[in-house]
Write a protein that holds these residues in place. Structure first.
Motif, PDB file in Angstrom:
ATOM      1  N   ASP A 172       0.813  -1.214   0.000  1.00 56.55           N
ATOM      2  CA  ASP A 172       0.000   0.000   0.000  1.00 56.55           C
ATOM      3  C   ASP A 172       0.848   1.267   0.000  1.00 56.55           C
ATOM      4  OD1 ASP A 172      -2.222  -1.626   0.135  1.00 56.55           O
ATOM      5  OD2 ASP A 172      -2.490  -1.370   2.299  1.00 56.55           O
ATOM      6  N   GLY A 173       0.567   2.129  -0.962  1.00 54.32           N
ATOM      7  CA  GLY A 173       1.179   3.450  -1.014  1.00 54.32           C
ATOM      8  C   GLY A 173       0.331   4.455  -0.246  1.00 54.32           C
ATOM      9  N   ARG A 174       0.704   5.711  -0.366  1.00 47.24           N
ATOM     10  CA  ARG A 174       0.004   6.784   0.362  1.00 47.24           C
ATOM     11  C   ARG A 174      -1.479   6.876   0.026  1.00 47.24           C
ATOM     12  NH1 ARG A 174       3.824  11.948  -0.191  1.00 47.24           N
ATOM     13  NH2 ARG A 174       5.180  10.612  -1.395  1.00 47.24           N
ATOM     14  N   ALA A 175      -1.851   6.490  -1.174  1.00 43.18           N
ATOM     15  CA  ALA A 175      -3.252   6.587  -1.584  1.00 43.18           C
ATOM     16  C   ALA A 175      -4.169   5.737  -0.715  1.00 43.18           C
ATOM     17  CB  ALA A 175      -3.398   6.176  -3.048  1.00 43.18           C
ATOM     18  N   HIS A 176      -3.604   4.775   0.001  1.00 42.63           N
ATOM     19  CA  HIS A 176      -4.417   3.888   0.841  1.00 42.63           C
ATOM     20  C   HIS A 176      -4.671   4.471   2.226  1.00 42.63           C
ATOM     21  CE1 HIS A 176      -4.650   0.318  -1.761  1.00 42.63           C
ATOM     22  NE2 HIS A 176      -3.573   0.870  -2.301  1.00 42.63           N
ATOM     23  N   CYS A 177      -4.291   5.721   2.448  1.00 38.99           N
ATOM     24  CA  CYS A 177      -4.434   6.351   3.768  1.00 38.99           C
ATOM     25  C   CYS A 177      -5.677   7.218   3.901  1.00 38.99           C
ATOM     26  CB  CYS A 177      -3.189   7.178   4.081  1.00 38.99           C
ATOM     27  SG  CYS A 177      -1.705   6.179   4.243  1.00 38.99           S
ATOM     28  N   ARG A 194      -1.129  -6.571   4.643  1.00 41.14           N
ATOM     29  CA  ARG A 194      -0.866  -5.274   4.031  1.00 41.14           C
ATOM     30  C   ARG A 194       0.472  -4.756   4.526  1.00 41.14           C
ATOM     31  NH1 ARG A 194      -4.512  -2.957   1.020  1.00 41.14           N
ATOM     32  NH2 ARG A 194      -6.476  -4.077   0.806  1.00 41.14           N
ATOM     33  N   VAL A 195       1.287  -4.322   3.588  1.00 36.15           N
ATOM     34  CA  VAL A 195       2.612  -3.791   3.890  1.00 36.15           C
ATOM     35  C   VAL A 195       2.695  -2.395   3.280  1.00 36.15           C
ATOM     36  CG1 VAL A 195       5.091  -4.102   3.513  1.00 36.15           C
ATOM     37  CG2 VAL A 195       3.620  -6.099   3.848  1.00 36.15           C
ATOM     38  N   ALA A 196       3.172  -1.443   4.052  1.00 34.23           N
ATOM     39  CA  ALA A 196       3.353  -0.087   3.532  1.00 34.23           C
ATOM     40  C   ALA A 196       4.500  -0.090   2.525  1.00 34.23           C
ATOM     41  CB  ALA A 196       3.652   0.884   4.668  1.00 34.23           C
ATOM     42  N   ALA A 197       4.275   0.546   1.394  1.00 32.14           N
ATOM     43  CA  ALA A 197       5.303   0.610   0.353  1.00 32.14           C
ATOM     44  C   ALA A 197       6.589   1.224   0.903  1.00 32.14           C
ATOM     45  CB  ALA A 197       4.794   1.409  -0.843  1.00 32.14           C
ATOM     46  N   ARG A 198       6.469   2.213   1.767  1.00 31.73           N
ATOM     47  CA  ARG A 198       7.671   2.847   2.320  1.00 31.73           C
ATOM     48  C   ARG A 198       8.499   1.853   3.129  1.00 31.73           C
ATOM     49  NH1 ARG A 198       3.483   4.832   5.251  1.00 31.73           N
ATOM     50  NH2 ARG A 198       3.491   4.313   7.442  1.00 31.73           N
ATOM     51  N   ASP A 199       7.831   0.860   3.754  1.00 26.14           N
ATOM     52  CA  ASP A 199       8.578  -0.153   4.508  1.00 26.14           C
ATOM     53  C   ASP A 199       9.369  -1.073   3.580  1.00 26.14           C
ATOM     54  OD1 ASP A 199       7.669   0.898   6.872  1.00 26.14           O
ATOM     55  OD2 ASP A 199       6.099  -0.619   7.164  1.00 26.14           O
ATOM     56  N   VAL A 200       8.816  -1.352   2.412  1.00 25.19           N
ATOM     57  CA  VAL A 200       9.534  -2.196   1.452  1.00 25.19           C
ATOM     58  C   VAL A 200      10.851  -1.539   1.072  1.00 25.19           C
ATOM     59  CG1 VAL A 200       9.444  -3.225  -0.851  1.00 25.19           C
ATOM     60  CG2 VAL A 200       7.393  -3.231   0.596  1.00 25.19           C
ATOM     61  N   PHE A 201      10.845  -0.219   0.960  1.00 25.09           N
ATOM     62  CA  PHE A 201      12.046   0.506   0.557  1.00 25.09           C
ATOM     63  C   PHE A 201      12.943   0.903   1.721  1.00 25.09           C
ATOM     64  CE2 PHE A 201       9.056   1.315  -2.936  1.00 25.09           C
ATOM     65  CZ  PHE A 201       9.820   0.814  -3.977  1.00 25.09           C
ATOM     66  N   ASN A 202      12.335   1.222   2.880  1.00 31.23           N
ATOM     67  CA  ASN A 202      13.116   1.784   3.985  1.00 31.23           C
ATOM     68  C   ASN A 202      13.334   0.848   5.161  1.00 31.23           C
ATOM     69  OD1 ASN A 202      13.246   4.271   2.611  1.00 31.23           O
ATOM     70  ND2 ASN A 202      11.250   4.853   3.426  1.00 31.23           N
ATOM     71  N   ARG A 203      12.550  -0.234   5.224  1.00 33.83           N
ATOM     72  CA  ARG A 203      12.649  -1.150   6.363  1.00 33.83           C
ATOM     73  C   ARG A 203      12.613  -2.596   5.886  1.00 33.83           C
ATOM     74  NH1 ARG A 203       8.460  -0.614  10.350  1.00 33.83           N
ATOM     75  NH2 ARG A 203       9.954  -1.632  11.698  1.00 33.83           N
ATOM     76  N   GLU A 204      13.470  -2.907   4.936  1.00 29.55           N
ATOM     77  CA  GLU A 204      13.483  -4.249   4.357  1.00 29.55           C
ATOM     78  C   GLU A 204      13.595  -5.333   5.424  1.00 29.55           C
ATOM     79  OE1 GLU A 204      16.292  -4.969   1.262  1.00 29.55           O
ATOM     80  OE2 GLU A 204      15.646  -3.231   0.112  1.00 29.55           O
TER      81      GLU A 204
END
Length: 90
Positions: free
Chosen positions: A40-45, A69-79
Motif C-alpha cells: 500500500d502506497g500513500r493513496a491507501h491512507c 498489508r505492507v506499507a510501500a515505504r517499509d519495502v524501501f526503507n525497512r526491508e
C-alpha cells in the motif's frame, strides 16, 4: 517486494486475478496457506480508501485468503522488518 519474497523462499505470483480483484501478490506459504499480500502506497491512507480496502479484505478472506498489508515505504526503507514479517507467514 518480489525480490524480498524470492529471498524469503516463498512461492508467489504478482498481479494475480481473483474474481473482480487483482492481488498485488498471491503468496503461498510452505504449509499451503494462501495470502493476499498488498503493498500500500500513500493513496491507501484516505478514509474512503481505508473503507474500500476493508470491504475488499473481507471479500478476500471469505475466499480463503489471509490478507497482509505492507506499507510501500517499509519495502524501501525497512526491508529487514518486511523480511521478518515474511518469515512469520505460516
Amino acid at each position: 517486494m518480489a525480490e524480498l519474497l524470492t529471498e524469503s523462499g516463498l512461492w508467489y505470483r504478482p498481479q494475480f486475478e481473483e474474481g473482480r480483484h487483482r492481488l498485488d501478490f498471491l503468496v503461498v506459504s510452505p504449509l499451503g496457506t494462501r495470502y493476499d499480500l498488498e503493498v500500500d502506497g500513500r493513496a491507501h491512507c484516505t478514509p474512503e480508501q481505508i473503507h474500500a480496502d476493508q470491504v475488499r479484505d473481507s471479500f478476500m478472506e471469505a475466499r480463503g485468503y489471509r490478507v497482509v498489508r505492507v506499507a510501500a515505504r517499509d519495502v524501501f526503507n525497512r526491508e529487514d522488518a518486511v523480511v521478518r514479517l515474511l518469515a512469520r507467514l505460516p
